[in-house]
Design a protein around this motif. Structure first.
Motif, PDB file in Angstrom:
ATOM      1  N   MET A   1       0.728  -1.126   0.021  1.00 41.29           N
ATOM      2  CA  MET A   1      -0.274  -0.087   0.131  1.00 41.29           C
ATOM      3  C   MET A   1       0.818   1.194  -0.067  1.00 41.29           C
ATOM      4  O   MET A   1       1.970   1.290   0.708  1.00 41.29           O
ATOM      5  CB  MET A   1      -0.886   0.000   1.286  1.00 41.29           C
ATOM      6  CG  MET A   1      -1.877   1.076   1.263  1.00 41.29           C
ATOM      7  SD  MET A   1      -2.961   1.166   2.784  1.00 41.29           S
ATOM      8  CE  MET A   1      -3.916  -0.241   2.455  1.00 41.29           C
ATOM      9  N   SER A   2       0.650   2.181  -0.823  1.00 43.21           N
ATOM     10  CA  SER A   2       1.312   3.467  -0.988  1.00 43.21           C
ATOM     11  C   SER A   2       1.166   4.222   0.308  1.00 43.21           C
ATOM     12  O   SER A   2       0.034   4.203   0.968  1.00 43.21           O
ATOM     13  CB  SER A   2       0.865   4.154  -2.078  1.00 43.21           C
ATOM     14  OG  SER A   2      -0.247   4.683  -1.932  1.00 43.21           O
ATOM     15  N   PRO A   3       2.132   5.077   0.655  1.00 43.78           N
ATOM     16  CA  PRO A   3       1.963   5.943   1.805  1.00 43.78           C
ATOM     17  C   PRO A   3       0.962   6.768   1.808  1.00 43.78           C
ATOM     18  O   PRO A   3       0.265   7.306   2.783  1.00 43.78           O
ATOM     19  CB  PRO A   3       3.318   6.846   1.743  1.00 43.78           C
ATOM     20  CG  PRO A   3       4.288   5.809   0.829  1.00 43.78           C
ATOM     21  CD  PRO A   3       3.459   5.288  -0.093  1.00 43.78           C
ATOM     22  N   GLU A   4       0.524   7.226   0.407  1.00 49.70           N
ATOM     23  CA  GLU A   4      -0.687   7.878   0.396  1.00 49.70           C
ATOM     24  C   GLU A   4      -2.015   7.327   0.738  1.00 49.70           C
ATOM     25  O   GLU A   4      -2.806   7.784   1.383  1.00 49.70           O
ATOM     26  CB  GLU A   4      -0.901   8.643  -1.094  1.00 49.70           C
ATOM     27  CG  GLU A   4      -2.016   9.517  -1.138  1.00 49.70           C
ATOM     28  CD  GLU A   4      -2.231   9.886  -2.695  1.00 49.70           C
ATOM     29  OE1 GLU A   4      -3.345  10.382  -2.843  1.00 49.70           O
ATOM     30  OE2 GLU A   4      -1.209   9.790  -3.452  1.00 49.70           O
ATOM     31  N   MET A   5      -1.963   5.991   0.082  1.00 47.62           N
ATOM     32  CA  MET A   5      -3.371   5.325   0.378  1.00 47.62           C
ATOM     33  C   MET A   5      -3.262   4.950   2.075  1.00 47.62           C
ATOM     34  O   MET A   5      -4.234   4.885   2.644  1.00 47.62           O
ATOM     35  CB  MET A   5      -3.137   4.083  -0.574  1.00 47.62           C
ATOM     36  CG  MET A   5      -4.631   3.587  -0.616  1.00 47.62           C
ATOM     37  SD  MET A   5      -5.767   4.627  -1.239  1.00 47.62           S
ATOM     38  CE  MET A   5      -5.642   4.109  -2.845  1.00 47.62           C
ATOM     39  N   GLN A   6      -2.157   4.612   2.492  1.00 44.83           N
ATOM     40  CA  GLN A   6      -1.945   4.187   3.861  1.00 44.83           C
ATOM     41  C   GLN A   6      -2.626   5.324   4.943  1.00 44.83           C
ATOM     42  O   GLN A   6      -3.250   5.245   5.774  1.00 44.83           O
ATOM     43  CB  GLN A   6      -0.579   3.870   4.401  1.00 44.83           C
ATOM     44  CG  GLN A   6      -0.557   3.520   5.894  1.00 44.83           C
ATOM     45  CD  GLN A   6      -1.448   2.246   6.281  1.00 44.83           C
ATOM     46  OE1 GLN A   6      -1.480   1.269   5.509  1.00 44.83           O
ATOM     47  NE2 GLN A   6      -2.411   2.292   7.319  1.00 44.83           N
ATOM     48  N   ALA A   7      -2.248   6.649   4.566  1.00 40.08           N
ATOM     49  CA  ALA A   7      -2.650   7.896   5.303  1.00 40.08           C
ATOM     50  C   ALA A   7      -4.159   8.214   5.212  1.00 40.08           C
ATOM     51  O   ALA A   7      -4.740   8.403   5.965  1.00 40.08           O
ATOM     52  CB  ALA A   7      -1.791   8.898   4.942  1.00 40.08           C
ATOM     53  N   LEU A   8      -4.628   7.777   4.067  1.00 38.68           N
ATOM     54  CA  LEU A   8      -5.935   8.012   3.790  1.00 38.68           C
ATOM     55  C   LEU A   8      -6.810   6.659   4.498  1.00 38.68           C
ATOM     56  O   LEU A   8      -7.923   7.345   5.120  1.00 38.68           O
ATOM     57  CB  LEU A   8      -6.394   7.698   2.210  1.00 38.68           C
ATOM     58  CG  LEU A   8      -7.777   7.987   1.810  1.00 38.68           C
ATOM     59  CD1 LEU A   8      -8.395   9.311   2.152  1.00 38.68           C
ATOM     60  CD2 LEU A   8      -7.993   7.617   0.376  1.00 38.68           C
ATOM     61  N   TYR A  35     -16.265  -4.640   9.495  1.00 39.75           N
ATOM     62  CA  TYR A  35     -15.667  -6.094   8.934  1.00 39.75           C
ATOM     63  C   TYR A  35     -14.749  -5.749   7.596  1.00 39.75           C
ATOM     64  O   TYR A  35     -13.862  -6.524   7.566  1.00 39.75           O
ATOM     65  CB  TYR A  35     -16.680  -6.945   8.534  1.00 39.75           C
ATOM     66  CG  TYR A  35     -17.475  -7.566   9.424  1.00 39.75           C
ATOM     67  CD1 TYR A  35     -17.284  -7.526  11.074  1.00 39.75           C
ATOM     68  CD2 TYR A  35     -18.651  -8.313   9.361  1.00 39.75           C
ATOM     69  CE1 TYR A  35     -18.140  -7.998  11.894  1.00 39.75           C
ATOM     70  CE2 TYR A  35     -19.171  -9.232  10.339  1.00 39.75           C
ATOM     71  CZ  TYR A  35     -18.987  -8.834  11.623  1.00 39.75           C
ATOM     72  OH  TYR A  35     -19.665  -9.634  12.459  1.00 39.75           O
ATOM     73  N   ARG A  36     -14.833  -4.735   7.187  1.00 36.38           N
ATOM     74  CA  ARG A  36     -14.242  -4.318   5.717  1.00 36.38           C
ATOM     75  C   ARG A  36     -14.205  -3.084   5.321  1.00 36.38           C
ATOM     76  O   ARG A  36     -15.050  -2.408   5.430  1.00 36.38           O
ATOM     77  CB  ARG A  36     -14.508  -5.357   4.364  1.00 36.38           C
ATOM     78  CG  ARG A  36     -13.776  -5.162   3.404  1.00 36.38           C
ATOM     79  CD  ARG A  36     -14.378  -6.174   2.224  1.00 36.38           C
ATOM     80  NE  ARG A  36     -15.602  -5.699   1.846  1.00 36.38           N
ATOM     81  CZ  ARG A  36     -15.703  -4.661   0.995  1.00 36.38           C
ATOM     82  NH1 ARG A  36     -14.611  -4.253  -0.066  1.00 36.38           N
ATOM     83  NH2 ARG A  36     -17.223  -4.397   0.415  1.00 36.38           N
ATOM     84  N   VAL A  37     -13.013  -2.462   5.031  1.00 40.51           N
ATOM     85  CA  VAL A  37     -12.806  -1.262   4.504  1.00 40.51           C
ATOM     86  C   VAL A  37     -11.915  -1.260   3.128  1.00 40.51           C
ATOM     87  O   VAL A  37     -10.749  -1.811   3.253  1.00 40.51           O
ATOM     88  CB  VAL A  37     -12.220  -0.344   5.487  1.00 40.51           C
ATOM     89  CG1 VAL A  37     -12.043   1.097   4.789  1.00 40.51           C
ATOM     90  CG2 VAL A  37     -13.085  -0.018   6.646  1.00 40.51           C
ATOM     91  N   GLU A  38     -12.567  -0.965   1.843  1.00 42.25           N
ATOM     92  CA  GLU A  38     -11.860  -1.126   0.846  1.00 42.25           C
ATOM     93  C   GLU A  38     -11.964   0.511   0.227  1.00 42.25           C
ATOM     94  O   GLU A  38     -13.028   0.970  -0.192  1.00 42.25           O
ATOM     95  CB  GLU A  38     -12.618  -2.106  -0.267  1.00 42.25           C
ATOM     96  CG  GLU A  38     -11.865  -2.135  -1.502  1.00 42.25           C
ATOM     97  CD  GLU A  38     -12.898  -2.944  -2.593  1.00 42.25           C
ATOM     98  OE1 GLU A  38     -12.448  -3.762  -3.012  1.00 42.25           O
ATOM     99  OE2 GLU A  38     -14.122  -2.483  -2.839  1.00 42.25           O
ATOM    100  N   VAL A  39     -10.895   0.759  -0.191  1.00 41.98           N
ATOM    101  CA  VAL A  39     -10.666   1.980  -0.934  1.00 41.98           C
ATOM    102  C   VAL A  39     -10.379   1.838  -2.470  1.00 41.98           C
ATOM    103  O   VAL A  39      -9.190   0.907  -2.497  1.00 41.98           O
ATOM    104  CB  VAL A  39      -9.506   2.879  -0.128  1.00 41.98           C
ATOM    105  CG1 VAL A  39      -9.526   4.354  -0.758  1.00 41.98           C
ATOM    106  CG2 VAL A  39      -9.873   3.183   1.339  1.00 41.98           C
ATOM    107  N   THR A  40     -10.806   2.163  -3.314  1.00 41.14           N
ATOM    108  CA  THR A  40     -10.362   2.087  -4.665  1.00 41.14           C
ATOM    109  C   THR A  40      -9.303   3.192  -4.965  1.00 41.14           C
ATOM    110  O   THR A  40      -9.330   4.090  -4.495  1.00 41.14           O
ATOM    111  CB  THR A  40     -11.773   2.238  -5.528  1.00 41.14           C
ATOM    112  OG1 THR A  40     -12.233   3.634  -5.631  1.00 41.14           O
ATOM    113  CG2 THR A  40     -12.845   1.244  -5.219  1.00 41.14           C
ATOM    114  N   ASP A  41      -8.776   2.749  -6.263  1.00 40.53           N
ATOM    115  CA  ASP A  41      -7.969   3.811  -6.936  1.00 40.53           C
ATOM    116  C   ASP A  41      -8.662   5.176  -7.110  1.00 40.53           C
ATOM    117  O   ASP A  41      -7.883   6.321  -7.114  1.00 40.53           O
ATOM    118  CB  ASP A  41      -7.279   3.375  -8.301  1.00 40.53           C
ATOM    119  CG  ASP A  41      -6.596   2.148  -7.947  1.00 40.53           C
ATOM    120  OD1 ASP A  41      -5.946   1.984  -6.937  1.00 40.53           O
ATOM    121  OD2 ASP A  41      -6.410   1.659  -8.900  1.00 40.53           O
TER     122      ASP A  41
END
Length: 105
Positions: A1-8, A35-41
């Motif tokens: 996971m990119s640092p930007e996506m980790q921060a988000l 139960y789940r969190v998914e963040v798309t591009d």
């Protein structure tokens, strides 16, 4: 996971921790209701969550509270909250912090 996506993702978790079940003095994230969190591009967010009991008096409101909390973050796209009941919630899903707060250790 990119640092930007980790921060988000960290910001999203922070937003989820701002939502409380009104009958329990612990946030829904620490209670293990998420139960789940998914963040798309595209920064859309899909969340699977449950309730401590299917007959919860705020069952209609809780997903809206979650959606509103996450949607308020800068840079977030669409937020979809899915209510799921499999697997059923049980106290083993709580974090140690939640157990301490509820004297369940």
């Amino acid at each position: 996971m990119s640092p930007e996506m980790q921060a988000l993702t960290d910001e999203i978790v922070g937003a989820l921790k701002s939502v409380y079940d009104p009958e329990i003095p612990v946030d829904i994230y620490e209670l293990g209701l998420i139960y789940r969190v998914e963040v798309t591009d595209d920064r859309d967010v899909n969340i699977d969550m449950t309730l401590t009991a299917p007959g919860c008096p705020v069952a209609e409101h809780m997903p809206v509270w979650v959606q509103d909390a996450v949607s308020a973050l800068d840079g977030i796209g669409d937020v979809k909250v899915n209510m799921v009941f499999e697997p059923p919630w049980d106290p083993s899903r709580m974090t140690d912090e939640a157990r301490v707060a509820l004297n369940m250790f």
